[in-house]
Design an enzyme around this catalytic site. Sequence first.
Site, PDB file in Angstrom:
ATOM      1  N   CYS A  44       0.835  -1.204   0.000  1.00 27.48           N
ATOM      2  CA  CYS A  44       0.000   0.000   0.000  1.00 27.48           C
ATOM      3  C   CYS A  44       0.874   1.259   0.000  1.00 27.48           C
ATOM      4  O   CYS A  44       1.990   1.268   0.537  1.00 27.48           O
ATOM      5  CB  CYS A  44      -0.911   0.006   1.218  1.00 27.48           C
ATOM      6  N   CYS A  57      -3.367  -0.129  -3.342  1.00 26.95           N
ATOM      7  CA  CYS A  57      -4.124   0.224  -2.156  1.00 26.95           C
ATOM      8  C   CYS A  57      -3.478   1.428  -1.479  1.00 26.95           C
ATOM      9  O   CYS A  57      -2.330   1.783  -1.777  1.00 26.95           O
ATOM     10  CB  CYS A  57      -4.211  -0.962  -1.200  1.00 26.95           C
TER      11      CYS A  57
END
Length: 301
Positions: free
Chosen positions: A118, A199
């Site tokens: 992420c 993400c």
Amino acid sequence: MSWHCASRPVIGNLWLGSMLTLMALMVLASTVVNGHAPISNQKDQGKKYTGAGTTSNLRNIVIGRCYHYMSLYPDTGDKNCTDIWQELIDAVQKKDPCKISEEDYTRLSLVSAQTIPCDKTLLWSRTNDLVHRYTKATQNFITLEDTFLGFLFNGLMWCGKPLRPGMNFKSCPAWNECDKNSISSFWKMASAAFARSSCGVVNVMLNGSADGDIARKESILRTVEIPNMDPARVSEVKLWVIDDIQGEDKNSCDSKSLLELKQYIEEHNLKYSCIDNYRPVQALQCADNPDHAACNRCNYH
């Protein structure tokens, strides 16, 4: 006796003609079974495209890159490099190079799957050289070309032949030569997979000195990457509008083109933010242009 003598040549000719016809049919069937095109299709095998042909030694390059990437990034996992090569072959061989869809690469995408951390995704449009200089210098972000799949095939060319196994080393369709060619469909597939796996904060480097819209409506960013982001996993799309150090400031965060892009991103239920001339990137530009006015310490903030 005269009737029988006269009829023998006729019967012989009919028998000979039948045998020749049967042999011709057997030869034709053999060419089809063995994957060779009939004479009427030979022109299809020799069709010339405007792009370069399949990269020489493509198999060795792909498999070599596969092992090299895993040695650099052990977290990639244990990939079967030979299987990955075979999935590429299965996706394109014995198919029209202008009729290759993203779905044809589904198996290749699955066997090359990779987890993207992420907040590390960095997309780009019209900043190819700068964005990869930046990721190489900082190693804080990952572009598509830095992923396992992108690393394997970046800068390579390939396509098959419509009716025969193997690759076409003479010519392949260029990016815009046909809608669904072997190269454009591959990169659209890879871009979609990269966007779906992203993400946290997704950063995007754009060229503020480019002519026209900063992100063209036909760009991969707009047609593939933004639509494939998951709003439940992507917390923000942050745009970096970077001017060429020697170029004009044609677009900035408050320009019409950026505001239109903002609306497009928000229509996909994604949070938006924008920054002009992101300082770490400008520092990299100034390393090559230390005397430029934009790199003056008093102006640099």
